[in-house]
Design an enzyme around this catalytic site. Structure first.
Site, PDB file in Angstrom:
ATOM      1  CD  GLU A 133      -3.013   0.856   2.045  1.00 47.98           C
ATOM      2  OE1 GLU A 133      -3.782   1.759   2.402  1.00 47.98           O
ATOM      3  OE2 GLU A 133      -3.045   0.138   3.187  1.00 47.98           O
ATOM      4  CE  LYS A 156      -9.763   0.191   5.589  1.00 45.62           C
ATOM      5  NZ  LYS A 156      -8.728  -0.205   6.833  1.00 45.62           N
TER       6      LYS A 156
END
Length: 418
Positions: free
Chosen positions: A223, A239
């Protein structure tokens, strides 16, 4: 040296062969020059202290539009860039939030910068690492072995924390909170090869290792916390998780709960970037794209804005740290809930690790990240909790995220650590 921090003028030791986020153009052609360390107990503003140290050591971080567009120097001895690590607790301090419970790895600094300079030599560093902490000081070294994992909370306590977030949402305190658990285990032998296996997990965009005098951090993070490149500020929140199967992909794409949770964090990141001075309109360039990390599908978006004025590293860190996808919304209120619920601090997890260079900034969020120090290996994992979250499913999701890391630490598999 600057007040509130610890600067070192000696040659930094224990740097990784390829620092996370460093440009391919200077890999194998740079070497560590000096390093800076800051602990919560040092006080002061870590964002400003770090920026002052980098600037005074020849790395222009006060105006990132110049950093993002300037010519990258290659002369011997010129500053190439800096590895940068910022803990989640340091990020909370930067924005006046709750730093959380005490860290289970208090000997690891909360901010570390290792400055690199170019060399004329083509350094053949290979995959070798210097001796790392906690192994037996014997010759030959003891075989690598991990003992029993010890959880910082039980499965029921983790589920109870999810229910407590439900209560906070019902009161109107928060919309979403990321809840993280911690495990640790004793080990013997040299941890270097095990940490390298972690960094090579499939999908590890920021795979790399940072070491200190008696500690090491290894990340397999996929990420992007923040990137500055070609005159734009970029963040890529992740997410939403499912097993990396055809059915798992269909479930992730069809899940209204996962999409709502994801969009909530994308909105938070949009607001974080929009509050920055010196940036233009914020765009969502990509929404809910499915990416693979090891044996999991994860949903990722890209949010960006052009740099149109003066933007410094300190303000950038204050805007994005700690990351929205690992805190919640509103961010400060979520940090209060996290500090009340999580049994131990987040240590090296849920912070930032990457590169600040002369032509780009690229910091990964330290999810899928481990630390070794004091003869123990530490690992954190969790997930975002919304009103629709099922407590047992959230506990299972955290275990699924930790699974590939545990397997990589234990030893190589026959299927490429999948």
């Amino acid at each position: 040296m600057f007040h509130g921090g610890r600067g070192y003028d000696h040659c930094a030791t224990g740097a990784p062969a390829v620092p996370p986020g460093s440009p391919a153009s200077c890999q194998r052609r740079h070497r560590p020059s000096c390093r800076y360390e800051w602990y919560l107990s040092d006080g002061g503003d870590p964002a400003e202290l770090l920026s002052a140290w980098l600037e005074n050591n020849g790395l222009p971080v006060r105006k990132l539009v110049l950093t993002a567009s300037s010519f990258h120097p290659f002369g011997a001895g010129t500053v190439c860039g800096s590895s940068l690590y910022v803990s989640a607790a340091a990020g909370s301090v930067m924005i006046g939030g709750a730093p959380g419970r005490p860290s289970p790895v208090p000997g690891i600094p909360d901010v570390v910068a290792v400055l690199y300079r170019h060399t004329d030599d083509d350094l053949d560093r290979g995959d070798d690492l210097p001796a790392l902490p906690g192994g037996d000081d014997v010759s030959p070294p003891a075989p690598w072995s991990i003992g029993a994992w010890q959880d910082s909370w039980t499965r029921d306590e983790h589920a109870d924390a999810v229910r407590a977030v439900h209560e906070a949402i019902a009161r109107g305190d928060v919309y979403q909170v990321n809840v993280v658990g911690h495990v640790s285990a004793p080990y013997t032998g040299d941890p270097g090869p095990a940490l390298q296996r972690v960094t090579k997990l499939p999908g590890a965009r920021y795979g790399g290792i940072l070491t200190g005098r008696d500690w090491a951090i290894a990340t397999a993070s996929p990420e992007t916390l923040v990137e500055v490149r070609d005159g734009r500020v970029i963040t890529r929140p992740i997410k939403g998780t499912r097993p990396a199967t055809a059915e798992g992909r269909r479930e992730l794409l069809a899940s209204a709960k996962e999409r709502a949770e994801h969009v909530m964090i994308v909105d938070l990141e949009r607001n974080d970037l929009a509050r920055l001075n010196g940036v233009g309109p914020v765009d969502v360039d990509e929404l809910f794209a499915v990416r693979r990390w090891s044996g999991l599908w994860q949903a990722e978006s890209q949010v960006s804005a052009p740099i149109e004025g003066d933007l410094g590293l300190a303000d950038l860190l204050r805007a994005v740290c700690p990351g929205g996808s690992v805190t919640g919304a509103p961010k400060l209120a979520a940090l209060d809930v996290i500090a009340a619920l999580e049994p131990v601090g987040r240590g090296v997890a849920m912070g930032a690790l990457g590169w600040v260079g002369t032509n780009h900034v690229d910091l990964g969020l330290t999810i899928r990240t481990v630390a070794v120090t004091g003869g123990r290996v530490h690992l954190w994992a969790g997930g975002g909790i919304t009103w629709d979250s099922d407590p047992d499913a959230e506990v299972d999701e955290a275990a699924a995220k930790a699974g590939p890391i545990r397997a990589a630490l234990a030893g190589p598999t026959r299927h490429g650590n999948e």
